[in-house]
Design a protein around this motif. Structure first.
Motif, PDB file in Angstrom:
ATOM      1  N   ARG A   1       0.837  -1.191   0.000  1.00 40.89           N
ATOM      2  CA  ARG A   1       0.000   0.000   0.000  1.00 40.89           C
ATOM      3  C   ARG A   1       0.877   1.247   0.000  1.00 40.89           C
ATOM      4  O   ARG A   1       1.847   1.333   0.747  1.00 40.89           O
ATOM      5  CB  ARG A   1      -0.908   0.060   1.234  1.00 40.89           C
ATOM      6  N   ASP A   2       0.511   2.225  -0.824  1.00 38.36           N
ATOM      7  CA  ASP A   2       1.255   3.489  -0.851  1.00 38.36           C
ATOM      8  C   ASP A   2       0.784   4.442   0.237  1.00 38.36           C
ATOM      9  O   ASP A   2       1.518   5.321   0.660  1.00 38.36           O
ATOM     10  CB  ASP A   2       1.098   4.178  -2.208  1.00 38.36           C
ATOM     11  N   VAL A   3      -0.468   4.265   0.656  1.00 38.95           N
ATOM     12  CA  VAL A   3      -1.066   5.188   1.618  1.00 38.95           C
ATOM     13  C   VAL A   3      -1.528   4.427   2.849  1.00 38.95           C
ATOM     14  O   VAL A   3      -2.267   3.436   2.745  1.00 38.95           O
ATOM     15  CB  VAL A   3      -2.263   5.939   0.994  1.00 38.95           C
ATOM     16  N   VAL A   4      -1.084   4.893   4.016  1.00 33.96           N
ATOM     17  CA  VAL A   4      -1.537   4.357   5.296  1.00 33.96           C
ATOM     18  C   VAL A   4      -2.174   5.509   6.068  1.00 33.96           C
ATOM     19  O   VAL A   4      -1.636   6.621   6.110  1.00 33.96           O
ATOM     20  CB  VAL A   4      -0.371   3.750   6.113  1.00 33.96           C
TER      21      VAL A   4
ATOM     22  N   PRO B   1      12.858   8.343   7.255  1.00 32.54           N
ATOM     23  CA  PRO B   1      12.816   9.512   6.351  1.00 32.54           C
ATOM     24  C   PRO B   1      12.075   9.265   5.042  1.00 32.54           C
ATOM     25  O   PRO B   1      11.690  10.232   4.367  1.00 32.54           O
ATOM     26  CB  PRO B   1      14.306   9.809   6.097  1.00 32.54           C
ATOM     27  N   ASP B   2      11.880   8.019   4.654  1.00 33.82           N
ATOM     28  CA  ASP B   2      11.192   7.758   3.379  1.00 33.82           C
ATOM     29  C   ASP B   2       9.669   7.750   3.523  1.00 33.82           C
ATOM     30  O   ASP B   2       8.952   7.463   2.560  1.00 33.82           O
ATOM     31  CB  ASP B   2      11.661   6.435   2.780  1.00 33.82           C
ATOM     32  N   VAL B   3       9.162   8.043   4.715  1.00 30.90           N
ATOM     33  CA  VAL B   3       7.718   8.130   4.928  1.00 30.90           C
ATOM     34  C   VAL B   3       7.322   9.602   5.005  1.00 30.90           C
ATOM     35  O   VAL B   3       7.823  10.352   5.840  1.00 30.90           O
ATOM     36  CB  VAL B   3       7.289   7.405   6.217  1.00 30.90           C
ATOM     37  N   VAL B   4       6.427  10.014   4.103  1.00 27.87           N
ATOM     38  CA  VAL B   4       5.899  11.376   4.123  1.00 27.87           C
ATOM     39  C   VAL B   4       4.682  11.392   5.041  1.00 27.87           C
ATOM     40  O   VAL B   4       3.727  10.636   4.822  1.00 27.87           O
ATOM     41  CB  VAL B   4       5.505  11.839   2.708  1.00 27.87           C
ATOM     42  N   VAL B   5       4.729  12.229   6.063  1.00 27.89           N
ATOM     43  CA  VAL B   5       3.638  12.261   7.037  1.00 27.89           C
ATOM     44  C   VAL B   5       2.898  13.591   6.935  1.00 27.89           C
ATOM     45  O   VAL B   5       3.501  14.649   6.762  1.00 27.89           O
ATOM     46  CB  VAL B   5       4.163  12.035   8.476  1.00 27.89           C
ATOM     47  N   ARG B   6       1.571  13.515   7.008  1.00 26.97           N
ATOM     48  CA  ARG B   6       0.739  14.713   7.030  1.00 26.97           C
ATOM     49  C   ARG B   6      -0.297  14.558   8.146  1.00 26.97           C
ATOM     50  O   ARG B   6      -1.046  13.567   8.174  1.00 26.97           O
ATOM     51  CB  ARG B   6       0.050  14.935   5.697  1.00 26.97           C
TER      52      ARG B   6
ATOM     53  N   GLY C   1      -1.472  18.021  -3.130  1.00 24.42           N
ATOM     54  CA  GLY C   1      -0.029  18.225  -3.139  1.00 24.42           C
ATOM     55  C   GLY C   1       0.790  16.986  -2.890  1.00 24.42           C
ATOM     56  O   GLY C   1       2.024  17.023  -3.019  1.00 24.42           O
ATOM     57  N   LEU C   2       0.150  15.882  -2.549  1.00 21.39           N
ATOM     58  CA  LEU C   2       0.875  14.625  -2.370  1.00 21.39           C
ATOM     59  C   LEU C   2       0.874  13.856  -3.687  1.00 21.39           C
ATOM     60  O   LEU C   2      -0.008  14.018  -4.525  1.00 21.39           O
ATOM     61  CB  LEU C   2       0.225  13.779  -1.265  1.00 21.39           C
ATOM     62  N   GLU C   3       1.838  13.001  -3.865  1.00 21.57           N
ATOM     63  CA  GLU C   3       1.999  12.322  -5.152  1.00 21.57           C
ATOM     64  C   GLU C   3       1.013  11.183  -5.366  1.00 21.57           C
ATOM     65  O   GLU C   3       0.981  10.593  -6.441  1.00 21.57           O
ATOM     66  CB  GLU C   3       3.434  11.799  -5.278  1.00 21.57           C
TER      67      GLU C   3
ATOM     68  N   ALA D   1      -1.189   9.565 -11.136  1.00 21.56           N
ATOM     69  CA  ALA D   1      -0.445   9.624  -9.877  1.00 21.56           C
ATOM     70  C   ALA D   1       0.691   8.612  -9.844  1.00 21.56           C
ATOM     71  O   ALA D   1       1.700   8.814  -9.160  1.00 21.56           O
ATOM     72  CB  ALA D   1      -1.388   9.399  -8.694  1.00 21.56           C
ATOM     73  N   SER D   2       0.546   7.519 -10.581  1.00 19.26           N
ATOM     74  CA  SER D   2       1.576   6.469 -10.621  1.00 19.26           C
ATOM     75  C   SER D   2       2.506   6.611 -11.820  1.00 19.26           C
ATOM     76  O   SER D   2       3.313   5.718 -12.087  1.00 19.26           O
ATOM     77  CB  SER D   2       0.903   5.085 -10.662  1.00 19.26           C
ATOM     78  N   ASN D   3       2.373   7.730 -12.568  1.00 15.81           N
ATOM     79  CA  ASN D   3       3.210   7.978 -13.753  1.00 15.81           C
ATOM     80  C   ASN D   3       3.116   6.858 -14.781  1.00 15.81           C
ATOM     81  O   ASN D   3       4.115   6.472 -15.398  1.00 15.81           O
ATOM     82  CB  ASN D   3       4.670   8.204 -13.351  1.00 15.81           C
ATOM     83  N   LYS D   4       1.915   6.330 -14.968  1.00 15.81           N
ATOM     84  CA  LYS D   4       1.722   5.254 -15.935  1.00 15.81           C
ATOM     85  C   LYS D   4       1.562   5.818 -17.344  1.00 15.81           C
ATOM     86  O   LYS D   4       0.951   6.858 -17.550  1.00 15.81           O
ATOM     87  CB  LYS D   4       0.504   4.417 -15.552  1.00 15.81           C
TER      88      LYS D   4
END
Length: 537
Positions: free
Chosen positions: A78-81, A101-106, A174-176, A355-358
């Motif tokens: 999962r990309d989003v938790v 550091p590789d987890v973006v938190v909001r 603003g999130l990817e 969002a996944s650059n497909k």
């Protein structure tokens, strides 16, 4: 990239509704602190006991929330938790300090007036049978203090004035994981002439390069693909050639149900994998038998294929009121039980792809000079067959387009009969004499994929090429039927194998279109490669 959304907010502020929306649209993993506490006490304890247990665990610095969450963050599925929810600043601080550091938190804080939350709580209480009243639950000191977490939030949202989808939009802006600034990911394959330029076979040969294949239009255009050999009328032409690609039929499509169901079955999209792979927009229009009958009666004069597309499109426009027009009520894909497993909002499916650059390939149908608005009316089709029209039917913004691949025949064709004007008309014998191809082979090929009629053939129209390139914004030209220039070209395996006169013609096409000839088709068949080594200045 892993995104962690940390929710806070008082009871019934809308956290569960946001979680449900994110699960549906992003396949987000939701971790509820209530469930974490129930692991200690059991699933049937009152809310007050759960609140007390949370206060006890917070005595160790609030780290229990991160300890329970960290394994989920390490998973790659999962990309989003979403954490629903933190109740104290100490929990939030412990999370921020421990996250890799590789987890973006909001941190998103939701709020709503007390009277709104009370009503929501009572409605939910009727479903959950929770015995704790809204007033008693709100008296808890920790619960009462959740309103102060708004001071530490990245985003604060009032949910009494926004539904779940609007809360979702603000939460993930603003999130990817949702599309942001448009990135050109879409290649459009369009016909330059009157259709039958060989778009389907080009799309079939390019399909492996894409993650998403999308088609619009209707059953008045058949696309024949050599490998594996199949005639696609409703589905994208690479459906079988790339069995990993997502398949989409856009909202502007018109659907003849018997044909569509046949292709779904033939392409093995009627199993669990296929039902997940194919998305049909709920607002695609269904063609009825009466539509086809009406076109049989009135459209022979313009060489129509009489598949009911025009009448069905007219009914979609006129059927917005209370009556029925042209003898049948409007039915959309969402109204058809046989399509239930495939119907989903294709705009959202495309958003996920962005969002996944497909990589996305949009397959146009028919040709530029059959456009309802830009072709020689009335000898036109019932839709805009240019790039702009296809993008609108698919629901794709122009600034998401990377390339426009315009497919161009060496000898344009039109449907047989009184199908409208074209450049100097010639016959199969003329092409046979020039190219060395047996006339019988040309006559066998030049039969309408849908209409079954012998096609009219014309000389190459340089003005048509120039006009179509400007109208569509062509970035690349795919030149087809190069064997019609010289039968020796059918054996070419690279650009260097083509005859010198053919190379001269190719250079002239690039010069007039003001776009490079990037692809060359030397014939139809599994053994006929798509030449891509074309030198361009």
């Amino acid at each position: 990239m892993k995104v962690l959304i940390v929710l806070s907010g008082p009871i019934a502020s809308g956290k569960s509704s946001l979680c449900d929306e994110a699960r549906r649209r992003l396949d987000a993993k939701v971790v509820r602190t209530r469930k974490l506490l129930e692991a200690y006490l059991g699933p049937t304890v009152p809310r007050s006991e759960l609140q007390a247990k949370g206060d006890e665990l917070d005595g160790n610095g609030g780290t229990w929330v991160y300890e329970a969450l960290k394994d989920e963050l390490k998973k790659g599925d999962r990309d989003v938790v979403i954490l629903d929810s933190v109740r104290k600043k100490i929990q939030l601080d412990a999370l921020r300090n421990a996250l890799p550091p590789d987890v973006v938190v909001r941190h998103v804080h939701l709020k709503a007036p007390t009277f709104v939350r009370r009503q929501r709580y009572i409605e939910r209480q009727q479903r959950t049978f929770d015995e704790t009243s809204f007033e008693d639950a709100s008296k808890n000191a920790t619960e009462a203090g959740t309103v102060t977490l708004a001071n530490d939030a990245d985003v604060v949202i009032r949910t009494e004035i926004a539904d779940a989808s609007s809360v979702f939009a603000q939460t993930f802006a603003g999130l990817e994981v949702v599309p942001g600034k448009p990135i050109p990911l879409v290649d459009v394959v369009i016909g330059a002439q009157y259709g039958s330029e060989g778009k389907g076979n080009i799309c079939g040969q390019l399909a492996d390069e894409y993650d998403v294949l999308i088609r619009v239009g209707g059953p008045n255009a058949g696309h024949l693909v050599a490998k594996p050999r199949y005639k696609y009328v409703q589905l994208p032409s690479g459906t079988q050639g790339n069995d990993k690609a997502q398949i989409i039929i856009g909202a502007g499509a018109t659907l003849w149900l018997p044909q569509l169901l046949k292709e779904i079955s033939d392409c093995k999209l009627d199993d669990d994998k296929g039902r997940k792979r194919l998305s049909i927009d709920p607002q695609a229009m269904i063609i009825e038998q009466r539509d086809r009958e009406m076109e049989e009666q009135s459209l022979e004069v313009i060489g129509s294929t009489k598949q009911g597309v025009g009448v069905a499109t007219a009914r979609k426009i006129l059927g917005r009121g209370s009556g029925t027009d042209y003898g049948a009520p409007v039915r959309l894909a969402r109204d058809v039980s046989e399509l239930k497993e495939y119907v989903r909002c294709t705009k959202r499916e495309l958003e996920k792809a962005y969002a996944s650059n497909k990589r996305i390939m949009l397959e146009g149908t028919q040709g530029t000079d059959l456009s309802l608005h830009h072709g020689p009316y009335p000898f036109v089709t019932s839709r805009d067959a240019t790039v702009s029209g296809c993008l609108a039917d698919a629901g794709i913004a122009p600034n998401r387009v990377r390339r426009v691949i315009m497919v161009t025949r060496t000898y344009p064709i039109r449907v047989g009969g009184t199908s409208g004007p074209m450049m100097k008309e010639i016959d199969a014998q003329t092409i046979a004499a020039r190219s060395g191809i047996p006339v019988e082979a040309i006559q066998k090929t030049e039969v309408g994929t849908v209409s079954g009629k012998s096609r009219r053939i014309g000389e190459f129209d340089w003005e048509q090429l120039r006009r179509a390139a400007i109208l569509n914004g062509a970035t690349d030209i795919a030149l087809t039927f190069v064997d019609y220039l010289d039968s020796r070209n059918a054996d070419a395996r690279s650009y260097s194998d083509l005859t010198s006169d053919t190379k001269t013609f190719i250079k002239a096409v690039a010069r007039v279109a003001n776009a490079p000839v990037t692809f060359i088709s030397v014939g139809f068949g599994e053994d006929k490669p798509l030449l891509r080594d074309v030198p361009n200045p």
